[in-house]
Design an enzyme around this catalytic site. Structure first.
Site, PDB file in Angstrom:
ATOM      1  N   CYS A   1      35.942  29.413  52.855  1.00 14.67           N
ATOM      2  CA  CYS A   1      35.802  28.424  53.618  1.00 14.67           C
ATOM      3  C   CYS A   1      36.692  26.802  53.438  1.00 14.67           C
ATOM      4  CB  CYS A   1      35.256  29.025  54.702  1.00 14.67           C
ATOM      5  SG  CYS A   1      35.076  29.915  55.400  1.00 14.67           S
TER       6      CYS A   1
ATOM      7  N   ARG B   1      40.365  27.317  49.850  1.00 10.33           N
ATOM      8  CA  ARG B   1      39.837  27.628  49.984  1.00 10.33           C
ATOM      9  C   ARG B   1      39.503  29.533  51.190  1.00 10.33           C
ATOM     10  NH1 ARG B   1      35.578  23.797  48.139  1.00 10.33           N
ATOM     11  NH2 ARG B   1      33.909  24.980  49.042  1.00 10.33           N
TER      12      ARG B   1
ATOM     13  N   TRP C   1      38.067  31.849  55.284  1.00  7.46           N
ATOM     14  CA  TRP C   1      37.686  33.393  54.976  1.00  7.46           C
ATOM     15  C   TRP C   1      36.805  34.339  55.293  1.00  7.46           C
ATOM     16  CZ3 TRP C   1      35.197  35.937  51.281  1.00  7.46           C
ATOM     17  CH2 TRP C   1      36.101  36.713  50.389  1.00  7.46           C
TER      18      TRP C   1
ATOM     19  N   ASN D   1      30.937  26.970  56.360  1.00 10.82           N
ATOM     20  CA  ASN D   1      30.740  27.557  55.562  1.00 10.82           C
ATOM     21  C   ASN D   1      29.444  28.276  54.664  1.00 10.82           C
ATOM     22  OD1 ASN D   1      31.942  28.933  52.470  1.00 10.82           O
ATOM     23  ND2 ASN D   1      31.683  25.970  51.830  1.00 10.82           N
ATOM     24  N   GLY D   2      29.754  29.603  54.377  1.00 14.31           N
ATOM     25  CA  GLY D   2      28.416  30.640  53.909  1.00 14.31           C
ATOM     26  C   GLY D   2      28.525  31.540  54.398  1.00 14.31           C
TER      27      GLY D   2
ATOM     28  N   GLU E   1      43.246  38.112  30.727  1.00  6.04           N
ATOM     29  CA  GLU E   1      44.115  37.094  31.849  1.00  6.04           C
ATOM     30  C   GLU E   1      45.323  37.274  32.103  1.00  6.04           C
ATOM     31  OE1 GLU E   1      42.410  34.972  33.408  1.00  6.04           O
ATOM     32  OE2 GLU E   1      43.420  33.111  33.339  1.00  6.04           O
TER      33      GLU E   1
ATOM     34  N   LYS F   1      46.688  37.549  36.125  1.00 10.23           N
ATOM     35  CA  LYS F   1      47.099  36.935  36.829  1.00 10.23           C
ATOM     36  C   LYS F   1      48.475  37.370  37.721  1.00 10.23           C
ATOM     37  CE  LYS F   1      45.363  34.435  36.219  1.00 10.23           C
ATOM     38  NZ  LYS F   1      43.815  33.592  36.236  1.00 10.23           N
TER      39      LYS F   1
ATOM     40  N   GLU G   1      47.041  39.152  40.857  1.00  9.47           N
ATOM     41  CA  GLU G   1      46.464  38.542  41.600  1.00  9.47           C
ATOM     42  C   GLU G   1      47.478  38.036  42.519  1.00  9.47           C
ATOM     43  OE1 GLU G   1      44.733  35.760  39.311  1.00  9.47           O
ATOM     44  OE2 GLU G   1      43.563  34.658  41.399  1.00  9.47           O
TER      45      GLU G   1
ATOM     46  N   HIS H   1      42.953  57.622  23.655  1.00 11.68           N
ATOM     47  CA  HIS H   1      41.546  57.422  24.502  1.00 11.68           C
ATOM     48  C   HIS H   1      41.717  58.297  25.808  1.00 11.68           C
ATOM     49  CE1 HIS H   1      40.530  57.918  20.211  1.00 11.68           C
ATOM     50  NE2 HIS H   1      40.667  56.721  20.331  1.00 11.68           N
TER      51      HIS H   1
ATOM     52  N   LYS I   1      39.782  30.532  46.459  1.00 16.22           N
ATOM     53  CA  LYS I   1      39.531  29.703  45.388  1.00 16.22           C
ATOM     54  C   LYS I   1      37.899  29.621  45.463  1.00 16.22           C
ATOM     55  CE  LYS I   1      41.431  26.794  42.119  1.00 16.22           C
ATOM     56  NZ  LYS I   1      41.784  27.408  41.395  1.00 16.22           N
TER      57      LYS I   1
HETATM   58  C1  F6R Z   1      41.926  33.806  38.825  1.00 15.54           C
HETATM   59  C2  F6R Z   1      40.388  32.933  39.643  1.00 15.54           C
HETATM   60  C3  F6R Z   1      39.398  33.431  39.620  1.00 15.54           C
HETATM   61  C4  F6R Z   1      38.142  32.568  39.254  1.00 15.54           C
HETATM   62  C5  F6R Z   1      36.831  33.214  39.522  1.00 15.54           C
HETATM   63  C6  F6R Z   1      35.848  31.847  38.882  1.00 15.54           C
HETATM   64  O1  F6R Z   1      42.647  33.399  39.184  1.00 15.54           O
HETATM   65  O2  F6R Z   1      40.946  31.794  39.405  1.00 15.54           O
HETATM   66  O3  F6R Z   1      39.427  34.245  38.944  1.00 15.54           O
HETATM   67  O4  F6R Z   1      38.191  32.133  38.305  1.00 15.54           O
HETATM   68  O5  F6R Z   1      36.905  32.626  40.967  1.00 15.54           O
HETATM   69  O6  F6R Z   1      36.094  31.043  39.585  1.00 15.54           O
HETATM   70  P1  F6R Z   1      34.913  29.182  39.221  1.00 15.54           P
HETATM   71  O7  F6R Z   1      35.552  29.243  37.825  1.00 15.54           O
HETATM   72  O8  F6R Z   1      35.549  28.789  40.065  1.00 15.54           O
HETATM   73  O9  F6R Z   1      33.922  29.642  39.120  1.00 15.54           O
END
Ligand code: F6R
Length: 608
Positions: free
Chosen positions: A2, A27, A76, A100-101, A481, A485, A488, A504, A603
């Site tokens: 949010c 967000r 969100w 937000n929260g 990673e 990517k 995601e 295995h 994010k």
């Molecule tokens: C993936 C991604 C997430 C963040 C995770 C931690 O592309 O961006 O997996 O890495 O949510 O976020 P931060 O680094 O802000 O604590």
């Protein structure tokens, strides 16, 4: 999780609010809305969907209200599905709020308010807070807000407007972040500075138990008893170009291209006389030599950076490193002690689980070092020591440059710990530091030289249902990673697997034409990895090898390869990840996915 914005000033505020919300859309983007002071009433316009699909269409249809103050929200969803009615702002015409929260005790509050004659329309936790404010409001906003703050359990960043307090926006926070921007005769409120950078770089950080009052007569802060609070005005060193696409099709692509500079900005200021120097945070060699163990804690990509850190620190410094997913660490009574160092990694500095893990490590008495991108964020402030990754704002939900600088930091830390523990000498330390300093150039070469190869690889992946990333050692740590990517942003299922572990169980998934991305950059493990590649190839897999240009791999066991620039084995993850990011990016683009705002994600995950 949010995004919140607010504006009080002289300008028509609807476009200001909507544009600021668009900058916060990373967000959350399930729904969006605004509430403004229109003549003598609070006018609310809100709609399900992304801003451009919902709120902006609705504003065109109903007409933009004329107002110079208001609040806005992009959501969100946590409590209640994404819908018009669950969108914020939420209120009753007398009081309106954005939040937000999570209000954890919303059920009890709802029961209490229902018993006092209130009805509820939405499924949100936020509505309980809005109605509670209304219940306490008898003409004194500070009293109503203070009483509400005392009753609310959970986390919140909240803006509140009262119909009879025209052109005045109140803001409070607990756990979730909120800043108050100072313009020329104007006040802004936002979840983060990127939302308002085009108007001002000057801001105040709102603290817990404070109330911001933004009105036509200026910006004031009081504590929860109504006493004035003096606050320091800060200046952000990010400028607006950092929060714009700058000619790139997506933020993700822009941020991939920003990686060489981001690594330079993170690494160079920490090098003195050819060796890493951590004077800025007081992490001395004595401390580093004395720690029993290093815990590295984070979520998602941040945790993956820690995985690379584990391999590199253990290799160079011979210290045990435990990498923990923050949400696991916080609930499993971890065996961390006051003789250990907890390294907390977070881009946003606000991730709820990471914050809680930090609080636990602090409470147990471990030393805590935060590696954070957002200056002044909660994790940065709550850790005993902090070092910033200087990546600039990362807007794309999918992390690229933040991961790379976090990983680059792991190398600085590893070299520093190794020197402190005398497992390497100064000469080797200098050679390693020099190799790290050369990485930005190699990343640039990778972006230029591997782009077309990655585009082609993407064309081979776009129709896949599922695929595997395999590797050994650092290649395995890194492939986690790469796999994240891809899934995601392209929604193709993928797993990363230690190549030696395939037989295995997981190898039973391999069938004709299943893509397998084999990361093979570690010379000492090459032969072993190639054996595993042969095992999947002979079962029909379509193999894409990601390896240095000079590495010889039997061409009969790979269908296609990405040829990476050269560096020492140890540093290859910093280059290889760029190719994996580009493979994911171009696959998502070919599939027509919303690269910067993948479904279901947001994010800065400020809720548990
Ligand atoms: C993936 C991604 C997430 C963040 C995770 C931690 O592309 O961006 O997996 O890495 O949510 O976020 P931060 O680094 O802000 O604590």
């Amino acid at each position: 999780m949010c995004g919140i914005v607010g504006y009080v000033g002289k300008e028509e505020c609807v476009d200001i609010l909507v544009n600021a919300l668009k900058r916060l859309e990373y967000r959350g983007y399930d729904s969006a809305g605004i509430a403004v002071f229109e003549k003598d009433r609070l006018k609310t316009v809100k709609a399900k969907g992304k801003i451009s699909e919902g709120l902006e269409h609705l504003l065109e249809n109903v007409g933009k209200p004329h107002a110079t103050s208001g609040i806005g929200h992009t959501r969100w969803a946590t409590h209640g599905e994404p819908s018009d009615v669950n969108s914020h702002p939420i209120g009753n015409g007398r009081v309106s709020i954005v939040h937000n929260g999570i209000i954890e005790n919303y059920r009890e509050l709802k029961d209490f308010l229902t018993a006092h004659g209130y009805g509820f329309e939405s499924e949100t936790d936020t509505e309980a807070a809005a109605k509670l404010l209304d219940y306490y409001y008898n003409g004194d906003p500070i009293e109503a807000i203070s009483r509400t703050m005392k009753d609310l359990e959970g986390s919140y960043a909240m803006e509140i407007i009262f119909r009879d307090r025209k052109n005045c926006v109140y803001a409070i926070r607990k756990e979730s972040p909120l800043i108050v921007g100072k313009g020329d005769g104007e006040g802004y409120i936002a979840s983060d500075i990127t939302a308002i950078l085009e108007h001002t770089r000057e801001y105040y950080l709102l603290e817990q138990n404070e109330i911001a009052i933004v009105s036509e007569s200026g910006i004031e802060f009081v504590d929860d008893h109504g006493f004035p609070v003096e606050k320091e005005l800060k200046t952000a060193d990010w400028d607006i170009s950092a929060a714009q696409k700058g000619g790139y099709e997506h933020f993700m692509l822009k941020e991939i291209h920003e990686q060489p500079q981001a690594v330079r900005n993170t690494v160079s200021p920490r090098i003195k006389d050819g060796l890493p120097c951590f004077d800025e945070c007081g992490l001395t060699d004595d401390k580093l030599a004395a720690y029993d163990r290093i815990f590295i804690i984070g979520c998602g990509s941040a945790m993956h950076a820690g995985m690379v850190g584990k391999y590199v620190i253990e290799e160079l410094a011979r210290k045990p490193v435990i990498v923990d997913i923050a949400s696991e660490f916080r609930y499993r009574t971890p065996l961390i002690t006051d003789k250990d160092l907890a390294v907390i990694i977070s881009q946003s500095g606000e991730t709820a689980d990471t914050k809680a893990a930090l609080a636990l490590a602090n409470q147990i008495g471990a030393d805590t070092l935060a590696i954070v991108n957002v200056v002044g964020s909660s994790i940065a402030r709550e850790a005993k020591m902090v070092m910033y990754t200087n990546a600039g704002p990362e807007i794309s939900v999918c992390s690229t440059k933040a991961y790379v600088v976090q990983t680059a930091f792991m190398y600085l830390l590893a070299i520093k710990i190794a020197l402190a523990n005398k497992t390497i000498d100064n000469q080797r330390g200098m050679a390693l530091t020099k190799a790290l300093s050369d990485i930005p150039e190699k990343i640039g070469q990778c972006i230029e030289n591997c782009r077309e190869e990655c585009q082609y690889a993407a064309s081979r992946l776009q129709n896949a249902d599922s695929l595997l990333y395999i590797g050994r050692g650092l290649d395995y740590a890194l492939s986690m990673e790469g796999s994240l990517k891809l899934k995601e942003i392209s929604y193709i299922h993928s797993e990363s697997y230690a190549a030696g572990e395939l037989k295995h169980g997981t190898i039973s998934l391999v069938e004709t034409d299943m893509p397998v991305i084999a990361v093979a950059t570690q010379s000492a493990l090459l032969e072993k990895t190639v054996s595993n590649v042969k095992e999947v190839k002979s079962r029909g897999a379509m193999v894409i090898a990601v390896a240095r240009k000079s590495t010889v791999i039997d061409p009969t066991c790979v269908d296609y390869r990405i040829n990476l620039p050269e560096t020492e084995d140890l540093f290859m993850p910093l280059i290889t990840v760029v190719a994996l990011q580009m493979i994911a990016y171009y696959t998502a683009v070919l599939k027509g996915c919303d690269v910067d705002m993948p479904r279901n994600l947001a994010k800065s995950v400020t809720v548990e």
